[in-house]
Enzyme design. Structure first.
Site, PDB file in Angstrom:
ATOM      1  N   ASP A 242       0.851  -1.180   0.000  1.00  0.00           N
ATOM      2  CA  ASP A 242       0.000   0.000   0.000  1.00  0.00           C
ATOM      3  C   ASP A 242       0.893   1.239   0.000  1.00  0.00           C
ATOM      4  OD1 ASP A 242      -2.920   1.047   0.535  1.00  0.00           O
ATOM      5  OD2 ASP A 242      -1.605   2.177   1.874  1.00  0.00           O
TER       6      ASP A 242
ATOM      7  N   ASN B  12      -2.308  12.923  -3.291  1.00  0.00           N
ATOM      8  CA  ASN B  12      -3.312  13.317  -4.278  1.00  0.00           C
ATOM      9  C   ASN B  12      -3.882  14.698  -3.989  1.00  0.00           C
ATOM     10  OD1 ASN B  12      -3.584  11.525  -6.392  1.00  0.00           O
ATOM     11  ND2 ASN B  12      -5.070  10.225  -5.369  1.00  0.00           N
TER      12      ASN B  12
ATOM     13  N   GLU C 276      -4.502   2.372  -4.486  1.00  0.00           N
ATOM     14  CA  GLU C 276      -3.040   2.528  -4.399  1.00  0.00           C
ATOM     15  C   GLU C 276      -2.377   1.268  -3.846  1.00  0.00           C
ATOM     16  OE1 GLU C 276      -4.736   4.465  -0.586  1.00  0.00           O
ATOM     17  OE2 GLU C 276      -5.307   4.186  -2.672  1.00  0.00           O
TER      18      GLU C 276
END
Length: 313
Positions: free
Chosen positions: A182, A190, A226
């Site tokens: 992860d 983001n 992700e």
């Protein structure tokens, strides 16, 4: 057309070959059945003109060998001075498609060649369409198994491969490792850099993982969002630890900037690792559940680290 002419009588062979070449065909000649069978695969004829009466192998035997050894259908026209109906029937039974009486009439031969040429053109078109269809199917298969953004395997394909690996490793009692990764602190990445930069980050991570795991029995996939998954066949706990360290080092070397991360100045990942000798009856979700719990622990231990859970020590 590419025509293979088989006749043991030299003068007849030469005369017919000249006539065929004058009509624009490419001709390969053989003086015996054995020579014809040797020439056949490399020349790849579109038509075979085959004499029946030859000393080493007669035309019937050659035709049967062609039909047995070369499954793609190519027209065979027998050449013979025998006019008996029984001989013609035997030629067809041996795999022939037509029968011409020697000496071959020029007009009849030309008409037969026109008909055979139509078949050859249709075969070429069919082969071309088949090749194009195979290419399209390959592209569709790739699209069906590949993540559109990162170009690594998608979840569906990763699940299918993991199911296969569980069965194989269970049958042979071999350790199997699944790593769930992860990207740490991806939401602030983001939020501050934007989604386009976020996509670039995921692509970079995927490329780094792909460069690490290129051997047979290794697969990199996008698990979702992700998160990524790495499948490692024949990999025990000790080897899994080594691979996890390689991943951490690869991302440090990649050094993709992340100034909004409290963990490091570059993009990092947390890793949860399931390393198990399966019995062969487990489901992919069984492995994912174990790896996900280990990933949760890695996140709570400060991120940019890995936790291994397994029974193959």
């Amino acid at each position: 057309m590419r025509i293979l002419l088989v006749d043991d009588v030299q003068i007849e062979r030469m005369q017919l070959a000249i006539r065929l070449k004058q009509q624009g065909h490419t001709v390969e000649v053989a003086s015996s059945g054995r020579e014809a069978l040797e020439l056949y695969p490399e020349f790849n004829p579109e038509l075979v003109l085959l004499d029946i009466s030859m000393p080493d192998m007669n035309g019937f035997e050659v035709s049967q060998q062609i039909r047995t050894r070369f499954p793609e259908w190519i027209p065979i026209i027998f050449l013979s001075s025998h006019e008996e109906p029984a001989m013609i029937a035997k030629a067809i039974e041996a795999g022939g498609d037509d029968y011409l009486i020697k000496p071959v009439d020029k007009t009849v031969l030309s008409s037969k060649l026109v008909a055979m040429q139509r078949i050859a053109f249709m075969r070429r078109e069919l082969n071309q369409k088949t090749a194009e269809l195979a290419k399209v199917n390959k592209e569709l298969e790739k699209l069906a198994s590949e993540d559109g953004l990162t170009q690594v395997s998608n979840r569906r394909y990763s699940d299918a491969r993991l199911a296969e690996m569980i069965a194989v490793h269970g049958r042979h009692g071999l350790p199997l490792t699944v790593i769930l990764l992860d990207v740490d602190n991806f939401k602030p990445f983001n939020d501050n850099y934007g989604h386009i930069k976020g996509d670039q980050c995921l692509i970079a991570v995927a490329q780094a993982l792909t460069q690490l795991f290129t051997r047979s029995g290794e697969l990199v996939g996008r698990y979702g969002g992700e998160e990524f998954v790495v499948l490692l066949g024949h990999t025990d706990v000790k080897q899994a630890e080594t691979e996890a360290k390689r991943i951490t080092q690869a991302l440090a070397t990649l050094n993709f900037p992340h100034e909004y991360s409290p963990t490091a100045s570059h993009v990092t990942v947390s890793q949860g690792i399931a390393c198990i000798i399966p019995k062969g009856r487990e489901l992919p979700d069984d492995f994912y559940t174990i790896a996900d719990k280990a990933l949760y622990q890695a996140k709570h231990q400060g991120k940019n680290c890995f936790v291994i859970s397994g029974d193959s020590e």
